[in-house]
Design an enzyme around this catalytic site. Sequence first.
Site, PDB file in Angstrom:
ATOM      1  N   HIS A 158       3.024   1.071   2.795  1.00 26.25           N
ATOM      2  CA  HIS A 158       4.415   1.522   2.807  1.00 26.25           C
ATOM      3  C   HIS A 158       4.873   2.025   4.172  1.00 26.25           C
ATOM      4  O   HIS A 158       6.038   2.349   4.346  1.00 26.25           O
ATOM      5  CB  HIS A 158       4.615   2.649   1.774  1.00 26.25           C
ATOM      6  CG  HIS A 158       3.876   3.906   2.124  1.00 26.25           C
ATOM      7  ND1 HIS A 158       2.572   4.127   1.749  1.00 26.25           N
ATOM      8  CD2 HIS A 158       4.251   5.002   2.834  1.00 26.25           C
ATOM      9  CE1 HIS A 158       2.182   5.308   2.192  1.00 26.25           C
ATOM     10  NE2 HIS A 158       3.171   5.862   2.867  1.00 26.25           N
TER      11      HIS A 158
HETATM   12  C1  UD1 Z   1       7.669   8.815   3.186  1.00 20.13           C
HETATM   13  C2  UD1 Z   1       7.106   9.418   4.465  1.00 20.13           C
HETATM   14  C3  UD1 Z   1       5.721   8.856   4.736  1.00 20.13           C
HETATM   15  C4  UD1 Z   1       4.818   9.100   3.541  1.00 20.13           C
HETATM   16  C5  UD1 Z   1       5.470   8.558   2.280  1.00 20.13           C
HETATM   17  C6  UD1 Z   1       4.648   8.957   1.086  1.00 20.13           C
HETATM   18  C7  UD1 Z   1       8.722   9.993   6.188  1.00 20.13           C
HETATM   19  C8  UD1 Z   1       9.237   9.612   7.509  1.00 20.13           C
HETATM   20  N1  UD1 Z   1       7.939   9.078   5.605  1.00 20.13           N
HETATM   21  O1  UD1 Z   1       7.778   7.420   3.376  1.00 20.13           O
HETATM   22  O2  UD1 Z   1       5.149   9.532   5.846  1.00 20.13           O
HETATM   23  O3  UD1 Z   1       3.597   8.438   3.773  1.00 20.13           O
HETATM   24  O4  UD1 Z   1       6.786   9.111   2.118  1.00 20.13           O
HETATM   25  O5  UD1 Z   1       4.833   8.090   0.022  1.00 20.13           O
HETATM   26  O6  UD1 Z   1       8.998  11.059   5.711  1.00 20.13           O
HETATM   27  N2  UD1 Z   1      12.761   5.070  -2.238  1.00 20.13           N
HETATM   28  C9  UD1 Z   1      12.992   4.836  -3.580  1.00 20.13           C
HETATM   29  N3  UD1 Z   1      12.721   5.851  -4.459  1.00 20.13           N
HETATM   30  C10 UD1 Z   1      12.252   7.068  -4.081  1.00 20.13           C
HETATM   31  C11 UD1 Z   1      12.034   7.289  -2.718  1.00 20.13           C
HETATM   32  C12 UD1 Z   1      12.280   6.276  -1.809  1.00 20.13           C
HETATM   33  O7  UD1 Z   1      13.409   3.757  -3.974  1.00 20.13           O
HETATM   34  O8  UD1 Z   1      12.034   7.920  -4.948  1.00 20.13           O
HETATM   35  C13 UD1 Z   1      13.036   3.969  -1.275  1.00 20.13           C
HETATM   36  C14 UD1 Z   1      14.425   4.064  -0.665  1.00 20.13           C
HETATM   37  O9  UD1 Z   1      14.897   2.766  -0.483  1.00 20.13           O
HETATM   38  C15 UD1 Z   1      14.142   4.695   0.679  1.00 20.13           C
HETATM   39  C16 UD1 Z   1      12.776   4.136   1.028  1.00 20.13           C
HETATM   40  O10 UD1 Z   1      12.102   4.049  -0.210  1.00 20.13           O
HETATM   41  O11 UD1 Z   1      15.108   4.377   1.638  1.00 20.13           O
HETATM   42  C17 UD1 Z   1      11.974   4.987   1.996  1.00 20.13           C
HETATM   43  O12 UD1 Z   1      11.863   6.334   1.509  1.00 20.13           O
HETATM   44  P1  UD1 Z   1      11.500   7.522   2.527  1.00 20.13           P
HETATM   45  O13 UD1 Z   1      11.305   8.763   1.777  1.00 20.13           O
HETATM   46  O14 UD1 Z   1      12.480   7.534   3.654  1.00 20.13           O
HETATM   47  O15 UD1 Z   1      10.163   7.066   3.188  1.00 20.13           O
HETATM   48  P2  UD1 Z   1       8.805   6.579   2.528  1.00 20.13           P
HETATM   49  O16 UD1 Z   1       8.584   5.154   2.924  1.00 20.13           O
HETATM   50  O17 UD1 Z   1       8.762   6.930   1.097  1.00 20.13           O
HETATM   51  N1  UDP Z   2      -1.055   7.696  -5.026  1.00 20.89           N
HETATM   52  C1  UDP Z   2      -0.806   7.609  -6.396  1.00 20.89           C
HETATM   53  N2  UDP Z   2      -0.306   6.445  -6.895  1.00 20.89           N
HETATM   54  C2  UDP Z   2      -0.081   5.354  -6.121  1.00 20.89           C
HETATM   55  C3  UDP Z   2      -0.342   5.452  -4.724  1.00 20.89           C
HETATM   56  C4  UDP Z   2      -0.818   6.647  -4.215  1.00 20.89           C
HETATM   57  O1  UDP Z   2      -1.049   8.557  -7.130  1.00 20.89           O
HETATM   58  O2  UDP Z   2       0.379   4.324  -6.639  1.00 20.89           O
HETATM   59  C5  UDP Z   2      -1.525   9.000  -4.483  1.00 20.89           C
HETATM   60  C6  UDP Z   2      -2.812   8.951  -3.708  1.00 20.89           C
HETATM   61  O3  UDP Z   2      -3.935   9.125  -4.552  1.00 20.89           O
HETATM   62  C7  UDP Z   2      -2.646  10.128  -2.759  1.00 20.89           C
HETATM   63  C8  UDP Z   2      -1.157  10.140  -2.481  1.00 20.89           C
HETATM   64  O4  UDP Z   2      -0.551   9.431  -3.550  1.00 20.89           O
HETATM   65  O5  UDP Z   2      -3.005  11.332  -3.394  1.00 20.89           O
HETATM   66  C9  UDP Z   2      -0.892   9.464  -1.161  1.00 20.89           C
HETATM   67  O6  UDP Z   2       0.464   9.276  -1.015  1.00 20.89           O
HETATM   68  P1  UDP Z   2       1.074   8.181  -0.020  1.00 20.89           P
HETATM   69  O7  UDP Z   2       0.109   7.102   0.234  1.00 20.89           O
HETATM   70  O8  UDP Z   2       2.395   7.827  -0.586  1.00 20.89           O
HETATM   71  O9  UDP Z   2       1.364   9.058   1.276  1.00 20.89           O
HETATM   72  P2  UDP Z   2       0.562   9.402   2.608  1.00 20.89           P
HETATM   73  O10 UDP Z   2      -0.692  10.076   2.218  1.00 20.89           O
HETATM   74  O11 UDP Z   2       0.361   8.130   3.351  1.00 20.89           O
HETATM   75  O12 UDP Z   2       1.508  10.272   3.353  1.00 20.89           O
END
Ligand code: UD1
Ligand code: UDP
Length: 377
Positions: free
Chosen positions: A213
């Site tokens: 992601h």
């Molecule tokens: C964010 C964090 C990333 C983290 C990840 C954990 C930042 C810069 N990035 O990335 O470091 O690893 O969370 O999972 O803070 N969206 C949905 N539903 C939701 C949330 C998001 O559809 O509930 C979609 C939206 O289109 C949104 C996109 O995902 O624009 C990105 O969401 P965002 O929270 O900006 O970043 P993540 O990729 O989730």
């Molecule tokens: N995780 C989860 N379901 C999923 C993918 C990840 O429960 O489908 C959990 C994973 O075990 C870990 C956390 O989400 O505890 C990691 O989140 P993510 O990879 O979104 O974020 P990051 O750690 O890269 O910021």
Amino acid sequence: MARKVLCVVGTRPNLVKVAAVLRAFAAQAAAGTGRLTPVLVDTGQHYDEALSGRFYADLHLPPPDYRLGVGSGSHAATTAAVIRGLEPVLLAERPDLVLVFGDVNSTVAAALTAAKTGVRLAHVEAGLRCFDRRVPEEVNRVVTDALAELLFVTEAAAVDNLRREGREATDIHLVGNVMIDSLLWALPQAGSSRVLERLGLAGDRDLAILTVHRAGNVDAPAPLAAILGAAAELAGELPVILPVHPRTRARIREWGLSGFVCEPGAPPRSRVLVSEPLGYLDFVHLLARARLVLTDSGGVQDETTVLGTPCLVLRDHSERPVTLTTGTSVLVGRDRQRILAGAHAALRRAGVGERPPPPLWDGRAGERIARVLAEHL
Ligand code: UD1
Ligand code: UDP
């Protein structure tokens, strides 16, 4: 006197981390060794049931005291919305300390708001650096650490980074990894997950998991195509499950990469099996069962290190060096051949063998944080 600690969370990994800290606060209060009253603020950066609500349930989290409901947007828009939403909360609550987690936009936004309203700040998972400021999370880490007076650190390299940046040793507390606290708490319950049956994979002994992601992997077609292409080829040898982040699902569609994936129920031969993002207990169940994990997640690298599951990191660098040196992680970038070579090398090895986890990754990091906070406040 009870001290008020306002914990700010916004995303899936934040919820996994805060759960460990809240459990430790409760245990400390029950033992009569400290009185830290938590106030939980959820910014709403993640809002889907599969990325948020499900985690409250799986991790037994209380409902947040405040929901800021910021939703999705550009980096600046999300950060600004958290600051605007959080400022009145801090002014009304007047906490003794704001506690933030990890490296997401909600983290840095909360750190700035605490600094601007004159509230003390502590950062859990401080000091990690990939030394590449093009990575959005790196900017969040550097700014948050610069503003935090208490720095809770997971590994020795992070202590070195903070010392090199001029931080005093007394600000830095090597406490271990709260993500591992939650993992060890969840493992016994995760054992009874029925996720493999739901995915139609109950009969498969071997499986691989893919999560992807990060901006660098999903915001351009080439890296995502290379990763999915490699994973689809691997799926000819064992089932590869992709619990897909909504951001990645949208990109797969947008860039015509759907041929690499299939939904549960379809014949998965040489295609990656996509599912909705999994709940925490289901995901931990799969991580503990998998022969191989391919990921760009930070938290998943930590978890595979403790579980002993081979982990191919789909990035050029990791801010978590201990997962490479003593853990099971190997950097493979986003080159199709390198990913496949890494996967075959990992599958050829019978197992990684027993390895001790990194120091202090023992399920008690939250307890150490609670102790430092109780002393400090
Ligand atoms: C964010 C964090 C990333 C983290 C990840 C954990 C930042 C810069 N990035 O990335 O470091 O690893 O969370 O999972 O803070 N969206 C949905 N539903 C939701 C949330 C998001 O559809 O509930 C979609 C939206 O289109 C949104 C996109 O995902 O624009 C990105 O969401 P965002 O929270 O900006 O970043 P993540 O990729 O989730
Ligand atoms: N995780 C989860 N379901 C999923 C993918 C990840 O429960 O489908 C959990 C994973 O075990 C870990 C956390 O989400 O505890 C990691 O989140 P993510 O990879 O979104 O974020 P990051 O750690 O890269 O910021």
